[in-house]
Design a protein around this motif. Structure first.
Motif, mmCIF file in Angstrom:
data_model
loop_
_atom_site.group_PDB
_atom_site.id
_atom_site.type_symbol
_atom_site.label_atom_id
_atom_site.label_comp_id
_atom_site.label_asym_id
_atom_site.label_seq_id
_atom_site.Cartn_x
_atom_site.Cartn_y
_atom_site.Cartn_z
ATOM 1 N N ILE A 41 0.882 -1.173 0.000
ATOM 2 C CA ILE A 41 0.000 0.000 0.000
ATOM 3 C C ILE A 41 0.910 1.210 0.000
ATOM 4 C CG2 ILE A 41 -1.806 1.281 1.219
ATOM 5 C CD1 ILE A 41 -2.355 -1.433 2.737
ATOM 6 N N TYR A 42 0.821 2.004 -1.038
ATOM 7 C CA TYR A 42 1.717 3.148 -1.114
ATOM 8 C C TYR A 42 1.015 4.339 -1.749
ATOM 9 C CZ TYR A 42 2.525 1.222 -5.827
ATOM 10 O OH TYR A 42 2.374 0.727 -7.100
ATOM 11 N N ARG A 43 1.563 5.511 -1.500
ATOM 12 C CA ARG A 43 1.000 6.751 -2.027
ATOM 13 C C ARG A 43 1.636 7.073 -3.383
ATOM 14 N NH1 ARG A 43 -0.469 11.428 1.772
ATOM 15 N NH2 ARG A 43 -0.214 12.267 -0.283
ATOM 16 N N THR A 80 -6.560 10.142 -0.832
ATOM 17 C CA THR A 80 -5.300 9.982 -0.097
ATOM 18 C C THR A 80 -4.148 9.604 -1.023
ATOM 19 O OG1 THR A 80 -5.701 7.630 0.368
ATOM 20 C CG2 THR A 80 -6.521 9.236 1.995
ATOM 21 N N GLU A 82 -3.577 6.749 -2.192
ATOM 22 C CA GLU A 82 -3.045 5.450 -1.767
ATOM 23 C C GLU A 82 -3.526 4.351 -2.705
ATOM 24 O OE1 GLU A 82 -2.538 5.632 2.987
ATOM 25 O OE2 GLU A 82 -4.587 5.869 2.245
ATOM 26 N N VAL A 108 -0.612 4.342 6.820
ATOM 27 C CA VAL A 108 -1.744 4.220 5.904
ATOM 28 C C VAL A 108 -2.922 5.035 6.434
ATOM 29 C CG1 VAL A 108 -3.397 2.612 4.861
ATOM 30 C CG2 VAL A 108 -1.003 1.947 5.104
#
Length: 135
Positions: A41-43, A80, A82, A108
């Motif tokens: 999970i990354y931006r 976000t 994400e 997160v």
């Protein structure tokens, strides 16, 4: 950011067989770009994905819609920025301790993404770490 990760060779079996060449490239980009971390999970913004992958923003948007609605392999929160990869735990082999995983899970913003990724994690101990953030 992860400096090095290994993509499991089994990725070429399922579900990538059903993908077009463009989709395969984009999926590999999602698994290996510079914003990837240990938790899947990354931006990242669509504009940055376009810049880095060589696709237009429209192409990235179209590919993401296909990955979310047809392949059901990613989830993206546009508020976000994400992105979560459903089969993260199945395709990526990373080294790192629990502390680094916990540290990244704490960052997160959209906690539903943690639940989304946790189902594909085979290692029970790590899956429990993810699930502890879902309660």
């Amino acid at each position: 950011m992860v400096e090095y990760q290994m993509v499991n060779a089994d990725i070429w079996n399922d579900p990538i067989l059903e993908m077009t060449a463009q989709e395969k490239y984009f999926y590999l980009y999602l698994l290996t770009n510079r914003h990837v971390n240990r938790i899947g999970i990354y931006r990242i913004s669509r504009k940055l994905m376009a810049c880095q992958s060589g696709y237009s923003v429209e192409d990235v948007t179209s590919l993401m819609e296909r990955f979310m609605n047809h392949h059901k392999l990613i989830c993206y929160n546009p508020e976000t920025y994400e992105l979560a990869i459903k089969n993260w735990g199945k395709h990526i082999k990373l080294k790192g301790g629990k502390r680094s995983i916990i540290s990244e899970l704490e960052q997160v913003k959209d906690l539903s993404l943690i639940s989304y990724v946790s189902g594909s994690i085979h290692k029970e101990e790590i899956r429990r770490l993810y699930e502890s953030f879902c309660n």
